[in-house]
Design an enzyme around this catalytic site. Sequence first.
Site, PDB file in Angstrom:
ATOM      1  CB  THR A   1      13.514  23.291 -18.460  1.00  0.00           C
ATOM      2  OG1 THR A   1      14.025  24.060 -17.377  1.00  0.00           O
ATOM      3  CG2 THR A   1      12.028  23.622 -18.603  1.00  0.00           C
ATOM      4  CG  ASP A   2      15.785  22.765 -13.597  1.00  0.00           C
ATOM      5  OD1 ASP A   2      15.425  23.697 -14.347  1.00  0.00           O
ATOM      6  OD2 ASP A   2      16.844  22.807 -12.927  1.00  0.00           O
ATOM      7  CD  GLU A   3      13.537  27.847 -15.687  1.00  0.00           C
ATOM      8  OE1 GLU A   3      12.660  28.718 -15.568  1.00  0.00           O
ATOM      9  OE2 GLU A   3      14.580  28.002 -16.346  1.00  0.00           O
TER      10      GLU A   3
ATOM     11  CE  LYS B   1      10.841  22.917 -22.931  1.00  0.00           C
ATOM     12  NZ  LYS B   1      11.168  22.422 -24.306  1.00  0.00           N
TER      13      LYS B   1
ATOM     14  CE1 TYR C   1      11.610  27.500 -21.484  1.00  0.00           C
ATOM     15  CE2 TYR C   1      12.365  27.825 -19.231  1.00  0.00           C
ATOM     16  CZ  TYR C   1      12.446  27.154 -20.434  1.00  0.00           C
ATOM     17  OH  TYR C   1      13.350  26.141 -20.601  1.00  0.00           O
TER      18      TYR C   1
END
Length: 325
Positions: A126-128, A154, A150
């Site tokens: 993810t970009d997060e 990741k 989260y």
Amino acid sequence: MKLLVTGGAGFIGSEYVRNLLQGSYGPSEADVTVLDKLTYSGNLENLASVADDPRYTFVQGDICDADVVEQLMPGHDAVVHFAAETHVDRAVHGPAQFVQTNVVGTQVLLDAARRHGVGRFLHVSTDEVYGSIEQGSWTEEWPLAPRSAYSAAKAGSDLLALAYHKTYELDVVVTRCSNNYGHYQFPEKVIPLFVTNLLDGGSVPLYGDGLNIRDWLHVSDHCNGIQLALTKGRAGEVYHIGGGTELTNRELTELLLAATGRTWDAVRPVEDRKGHDRRYSLSIEKIRNELGYEPQVSLHEGLARTVAWYRDNRSWWEPLKGRSL
């Protein structure tokens, strides 16, 4: 080719499995084993259209269960790893499960893939993991700076996967995507939550000032990018998959109100989420130049299709609403 797809009964994983078996990526002789724990967001109805395909096998199990993974991994040529805890609000309230599934589960899979000589391990991220960016766009070399449990979990799984490439020469490719939307998305996420609430005549919660910015990616475009990375990506590399359309949450809300025939009276401001990232933005130049990726579904078309799907498929989402936060 024989693929092990983890989390294949979820929103993005099931889109990938359906598309692969139905020929959306061209003729394929791939056999697909789906491993999914069927937690609250996993749903076998998402795979009903391919359930009778002789190339498809479903196994209910946990990626953290080393015995299950050890039994399944032999004979597979590649792993496409979607399985993860993903909802940031849930991570705020209970981070432990995110670390267990996203980090430990990935480690279990990587170890098994290494032992059994799997040819490629495609890790979906993810970009997060980058945190928040005020201006410009992240490239794949940008330092990781996660701001939630989260995204930290990741980021940990990304680094672990890439380390297995360096240490053990496992053929690993990592993809990082922007915010996904589309059909079969569990109604805790913002677009299906807003659409289903608005269709039911209810209200929708808008965090803070509504000016947080996200790049929106239709799930079919994401899965097209994953297939390109799986089949053409270079080992040890990270590839960004984005949609190319940035909106504030307020702008997105306006579009969803218009699509459902509702007005701003249906919007209720709520306190901002803890650690809420202000803006995400991915550069997709690398995957565009190396692999020929280009998003095909415009936000206007994608949102229209998504709203229509939820309007026409109440029998799918109504039983799920009670499982949302």
